[in-house]
Design a protein around this motif. Sequence first.
Motif: not given
Lengths: 139, 143
Positions: A7-36
Amino acid sequence: MVLALSALLCGTLFGLGLYVSQMINPGKVLGFLDVAGQWDPSLLLVMASALAALMPLQWFILKRSRPVCTDSFQAPATNSIDSRLLAGAALFGIGWGLSGFCPGPAFSGLIYGLQGNIVFVGAMLFGMWLFHILHRPKR
Amino acid sequence: MENFTPFSALAGGLLIGLSSALFLLLNGRRAGISGIAGDLFSFRCVNPGWRLCFLAGLVLGPLLIGKTGWLPVDVQVNDSLPLMAAAGLLVGYGTSLGSGCTSGHGICGLARLSKRSLAATLTFMLSAGITVYIARHLLGAGS
Protein backbone atom coordinates in the motif's frame (compact mmCIF):
# COMPACT_ATOMS: atom_id res chain seq x y z
CA MET A 1 2.86 -6.18 6.99
CA VAL A 2 3.10 -7.13 3.31
CA LEU A 3 -0.24 -5.39 2.64
CA ALA A 4 1.05 -2.27 4.35
CA LEU A 5 4.30 -2.20 2.37
CA SER A 6 2.54 -2.69 -0.95
CA ALA A 7 0.00 0.00 0.00
CA LEU A 8 2.88 2.36 0.79
CA LEU A 9 4.48 1.59 -2.60
CA CYS A 10 1.21 2.09 -4.51
CA GLY A 11 0.38 5.26 -2.57
CA THR A 12 3.84 6.65 -3.34
CA LEU A 13 3.43 5.90 -7.04
CA PHE A 14 -0.05 7.47 -7.00
CA GLY A 15 1.30 10.57 -5.27
CA LEU A 16 4.09 10.81 -7.86
CA GLY A 17 1.44 10.74 -10.57
CA LEU A 18 -0.54 13.52 -8.88
CA TYR A 19 2.65 15.58 -8.68
CA VAL A 20 3.89 14.98 -12.22
CA SER A 21 0.43 15.67 -13.70
CA GLN A 22 0.30 18.89 -11.59
CA MET A 23 -3.08 17.82 -10.19
CA ILE A 24 -1.47 18.59 -6.82
CA ASN A 25 -2.09 22.25 -7.72
CA PRO A 26 -5.73 23.29 -7.07
CA GLY A 27 -5.27 26.25 -9.42
CA LYS A 28 -4.61 23.78 -12.23
CA VAL A 29 -7.72 21.74 -11.42
CA LEU A 30 -9.87 24.88 -11.23
CA GLY A 31 -8.53 25.81 -14.67
CA PHE A 32 -10.06 22.59 -15.94
CA LEU A 33 -13.37 23.15 -14.16
CA ASP A 34 -13.61 26.72 -15.48
CA VAL A 35 -14.98 25.89 -18.91
CA ALA A 36 -16.16 29.47 -19.46
CA GLY A 37 -12.74 30.95 -18.66
CA GLN A 38 -9.29 30.07 -20.03
CA TRP A 39 -10.10 26.39 -20.15
CA ASP A 40 -7.22 24.01 -19.37
CA PRO A 41 -8.08 20.48 -20.58
CA SER A 42 -5.08 18.85 -18.84
CA LEU A 43 -7.17 16.94 -16.27
CA LEU A 44 -9.03 15.26 -19.10
CA LEU A 45 -5.72 13.87 -20.41
CA VAL A 46 -4.71 12.76 -16.91
CA MET A 47 -7.91 10.72 -16.62
CA ALA A 48 -7.61 9.41 -20.18
CA SER A 49 -4.03 8.18 -19.75
CA ALA A 50 -4.78 6.69 -16.32
CA LEU A 51 -7.70 4.78 -17.89
CA ALA A 52 -5.57 3.76 -20.88
CA ALA A 53 -3.05 2.19 -18.48
CA LEU A 54 -5.51 0.67 -16.01
CA MET A 55 -8.12 -0.83 -18.35
CA PRO A 56 -5.93 -3.33 -20.24
CA LEU A 57 -3.85 -4.16 -17.15
CA GLN A 58 -6.87 -4.91 -14.96
CA TRP A 59 -8.17 -7.25 -17.63
CA PHE A 60 -5.05 -9.39 -17.19
CA ILE A 61 -4.97 -8.95 -13.42
CA LEU A 62 -8.57 -10.09 -12.91
CA LYS A 63 -7.83 -13.29 -14.83
CA ARG A 64 -5.77 -14.38 -11.84
CA SER A 65 -7.51 -16.47 -9.19
CA ARG A 66 -6.30 -14.14 -6.42
CA PRO A 67 -4.18 -11.03 -5.79
CA VAL A 68 -0.49 -11.45 -4.91
CA CYS A 69 -0.63 -10.39 -1.26
CA THR A 70 -4.10 -11.49 -0.11
CA ASP A 71 -6.83 -14.08 -0.69
CA SER A 72 -9.39 -12.41 -2.91
CA PHE A 73 -10.25 -9.40 -5.05
CA GLN A 74 -12.60 -6.92 -3.36
CA ALA A 75 -15.64 -6.32 -5.55
CA PRO A 76 -17.52 -3.00 -5.29
CA ALA A 77 -20.53 -3.47 -3.00
CA THR A 78 -23.27 -2.26 -5.33
CA ASN A 79 -23.96 -1.28 -8.90
CA SER A 80 -27.18 0.67 -8.44
CA ILE A 81 -27.55 4.36 -9.20
CA ASP A 82 -29.49 5.79 -6.27
CA SER A 83 -30.19 9.18 -4.72
CA ARG A 84 -27.40 8.73 -2.17
CA LEU A 85 -24.82 8.28 -4.92
CA LEU A 86 -26.01 11.32 -6.84
CA ALA A 87 -26.48 13.56 -3.78
CA GLY A 88 -23.04 12.60 -2.48
CA ALA A 89 -21.40 13.22 -5.84
CA ALA A 90 -23.17 16.60 -6.16
CA LEU A 91 -21.99 17.70 -2.68
CA PHE A 92 -18.47 16.51 -3.44
CA GLY A 93 -18.50 18.50 -6.69
CA ILE A 94 -19.46 21.71 -4.89
CA GLY A 95 -16.57 21.28 -2.43
CA TRP A 96 -14.22 20.39 -5.29
CA GLY A 97 -15.29 23.47 -7.25
CA LEU A 98 -14.89 25.77 -4.22
CA SER A 99 -11.37 24.58 -3.40
CA GLY A 100 -9.87 22.78 -6.41
CA PHE A 101 -9.08 19.87 -4.08
CA CYS A 102 -10.32 16.32 -4.33
CA PRO A 103 -9.09 13.83 -1.69
CA GLY A 104 -5.88 12.52 -3.33
CA PRO A 105 -4.28 15.86 -4.24
CA ALA A 106 -5.40 17.29 -0.88
CA PHE A 107 -3.23 14.70 0.93
CA SER A 108 -0.32 15.01 -1.53
CA GLY A 109 -0.39 18.81 -1.36
CA LEU A 110 0.36 18.65 2.36
CA ILE A 111 4.08 18.64 1.46
CA TYR A 112 3.79 22.40 0.90
CA GLY A 113 2.40 22.96 4.41
CA LEU A 114 -0.07 25.62 3.23
CA GLN A 115 -2.73 26.65 5.76
CA GLY A 116 -5.68 26.40 3.38
CA ASN A 117 -4.62 22.86 2.44
CA ILE A 118 -4.22 21.74 6.06
CA VAL A 119 -7.61 23.20 7.03
CA PHE A 120 -9.17 21.47 4.00
CA VAL A 121 -7.77 18.05 4.95
CA GLY A 122 -8.83 18.47 8.58
CA ALA A 123 -12.37 19.42 7.54
CA MET A 124 -12.49 16.61 4.98
CA LEU A 125 -11.55 14.00 7.60
CA PHE A 126 -14.13 15.54 9.96
CA GLY A 127 -16.75 15.26 7.18
CA MET A 128 -15.91 11.57 6.71
CA TRP A 129 -16.12 10.98 10.46
CA LEU A 130 -19.43 12.87 10.59
CA PHE A 131 -20.84 10.66 7.85
CA HIS A 132 -19.97 7.49 9.72
CA ILE A 133 -21.47 8.87 12.95
CA LEU A 134 -24.72 9.90 11.23
CA HIS A 135 -25.00 6.72 9.18
CA ARG A 136 -23.94 4.34 11.91
CA PRO A 137 -25.53 0.97 11.17
CA LYS A 138 -28.48 0.26 13.46
CA ARG A 139 -28.44 -3.01 15.32
CA MET B 1 -5.84 27.04 -23.60
CA GLU B 2 -2.55 28.70 -22.75
CA ASN B 3 -2.18 26.70 -19.52
CA PHE B 4 -2.49 23.32 -21.22
CA THR B 5 0.28 20.88 -20.21
CA PRO B 6 -0.36 17.72 -22.26
CA PHE B 7 2.92 15.91 -21.60
CA SER B 8 2.96 16.17 -17.82
CA ALA B 9 -0.75 15.29 -17.82
CA LEU B 10 -0.18 12.13 -19.88
CA ALA B 11 2.88 11.07 -17.87
CA GLY B 12 1.21 11.72 -14.50
CA GLY B 13 -1.98 9.95 -15.56
CA LEU B 14 0.08 6.96 -16.65
CA LEU B 15 1.66 6.77 -13.18
CA ILE B 16 -1.78 7.01 -11.55
CA GLY B 17 -3.11 4.23 -13.78
CA LEU B 18 -0.09 2.01 -13.11
CA SER B 19 -0.39 2.60 -9.37
CA SER B 20 -4.09 1.63 -9.46
CA ALA B 21 -3.28 -1.52 -11.46
CA LEU B 22 -0.46 -2.48 -9.10
CA PHE B 23 -2.72 -1.98 -6.08
CA LEU B 24 -5.33 -4.27 -7.64
CA LEU B 25 -2.68 -6.85 -8.48
CA LEU B 26 -1.02 -6.83 -5.05
CA ASN B 27 -3.80 -6.00 -2.58
CA GLY B 28 -6.87 -6.87 -4.66
CA ARG B 29 -8.44 -3.45 -4.14
CA ARG B 30 -9.43 -0.39 -6.17
CA ALA B 31 -7.39 2.70 -5.42
CA GLY B 32 -10.20 5.04 -4.38
CA ILE B 33 -8.64 7.66 -2.13
CA SER B 34 -11.84 8.81 -0.40
CA GLY B 35 -12.73 5.19 0.37
CA ILE B 36 -9.28 4.42 1.74
CA ALA B 37 -9.35 7.51 3.98
CA GLY B 38 -13.06 7.42 4.87
CA ASP B 39 -13.08 3.77 5.94
CA LEU B 40 -10.63 4.69 8.71
CA PHE B 41 -13.70 6.13 10.45
CA SER B 42 -15.97 3.18 9.74
CA PHE B 43 -17.02 1.11 12.72
CA ARG B 44 -16.28 -1.98 10.69
CA CYS B 45 -12.73 -0.93 9.83
CA VAL B 46 -10.52 -3.74 11.10
CA ASN B 47 -7.31 -2.95 9.28
CA PRO B 48 -6.26 0.72 9.48
CA GLY B 49 -2.54 -0.07 8.95
CA TRP B 50 -2.39 -0.38 5.17
CA ARG B 51 -4.82 2.53 4.74
CA LEU B 52 -2.51 4.82 6.70
CA CYS B 53 0.45 3.50 4.68
CA PHE B 54 -1.29 4.30 1.39
CA LEU B 55 -2.07 7.83 2.58
CA ALA B 56 1.53 8.23 3.80
CA GLY B 57 2.66 7.21 0.31
CA LEU B 58 0.50 9.96 -1.22
CA VAL B 59 2.61 12.45 0.72
CA LEU B 60 5.91 10.58 0.33
CA GLY B 61 5.76 10.40 -3.49
CA PRO B 62 5.52 14.16 -4.10
CA LEU B 63 7.99 14.78 -1.28
CA LEU B 64 10.62 12.59 -2.96
CA ILE B 65 10.28 14.19 -6.37
CA GLY B 66 9.76 17.69 -4.96
CA LYS B 67 13.07 17.44 -3.07
CA THR B 68 14.97 16.83 -6.30
CA GLY B 69 13.89 20.25 -7.59
CA TRP B 70 13.28 18.63 -10.95
CA LEU B 71 9.90 19.59 -12.41
CA PRO B 72 8.81 22.23 -9.89
CA VAL B 73 5.04 22.63 -9.51
CA ASP B 74 3.61 26.06 -8.77
CA VAL B 75 0.82 25.65 -6.24
CA GLN B 76 -2.06 28.08 -5.70
CA VAL B 77 -4.30 27.36 -2.72
CA ASN B 78 -7.23 29.57 -1.71
CA ASP B 79 -6.26 31.52 1.42
CA SER B 80 -9.79 31.86 2.83
CA LEU B 81 -9.76 29.36 5.69
CA PRO B 82 -13.56 29.35 6.31
CA LEU B 83 -14.09 28.62 2.61
CA MET B 84 -11.53 25.80 2.67
CA ALA B 85 -13.14 24.35 5.83
CA ALA B 86 -16.57 24.36 4.17
CA ALA B 87 -15.14 22.83 0.99
CA GLY B 88 -13.32 20.11 2.96
CA LEU B 89 -16.48 19.27 4.87
CA LEU B 90 -18.48 18.96 1.63
CA VAL B 91 -15.78 16.79 0.02
CA GLY B 92 -15.43 14.52 3.07
CA TYR B 93 -19.16 14.08 3.63
CA GLY B 94 -20.05 14.00 -0.07
CA THR B 95 -17.48 11.37 -1.05
CA SER B 96 -18.58 9.18 1.88
CA LEU B 97 -22.27 9.50 0.95
CA GLY B 98 -21.52 8.97 -2.75
CA SER B 99 -19.01 6.16 -2.09
CA GLY B 100 -16.13 7.64 -4.07
CA CYS B 101 -14.24 10.54 -5.55
CA THR B 102 -12.22 11.37 -8.65
CA SER B 103 -10.02 8.28 -8.26
CA GLY B 104 -12.60 5.72 -7.10
CA HIS B 105 -15.42 6.63 -9.49
CA GLY B 106 -13.56 8.71 -12.08
CA ILE B 107 -10.68 6.32 -12.70
CA CYS B 108 -11.21 2.87 -11.15
CA GLY B 109 -14.98 2.87 -11.70
CA LEU B 110 -14.81 4.08 -15.29
CA ALA B 111 -12.02 1.57 -15.99
CA ARG B 112 -14.39 -1.26 -15.18
CA LEU B 113 -17.18 0.41 -17.19
CA SER B 114 -19.43 0.88 -14.16
CA LYS B 115 -22.60 2.81 -14.97
CA ARG B 116 -22.83 3.81 -11.32
CA SER B 117 -19.38 5.40 -11.45
CA LEU B 118 -20.16 7.10 -14.76
CA ALA B 119 -23.27 8.65 -13.20
CA ALA B 120 -21.26 9.80 -10.17
CA THR B 121 -18.42 11.18 -12.30
CA LEU B 122 -20.76 13.17 -14.56
CA THR B 123 -22.60 14.47 -11.48
CA PHE B 124 -19.52 15.73 -9.62
CA MET B 125 -17.95 17.17 -12.78
CA LEU B 126 -21.16 19.06 -13.50
CA SER B 127 -21.69 20.34 -9.96
CA ALA B 128 -18.01 21.37 -9.71
CA GLY B 129 -18.22 23.16 -13.06
CA ILE B 130 -21.38 25.01 -12.03
CA THR B 131 -19.78 25.96 -8.70
CA VAL B 132 -16.71 27.39 -10.42
CA TYR B 133 -18.90 29.23 -12.93
CA ILE B 134 -20.96 30.85 -10.17
CA ALA B 135 -17.89 31.69 -8.07
CA ARG B 136 -15.76 33.12 -10.87
CA HIS B 137 -18.14 34.52 -13.43
CA LEU B 138 -21.18 35.54 -11.40
CA LEU B 139 -19.59 36.45 -8.05
CA GLY B 140 -16.22 37.43 -9.51
CA ALA B 141 -14.09 35.45 -7.04
CA GLY B 142 -10.55 34.28 -7.86
CA SER B 143 -8.89 34.79 -11.23
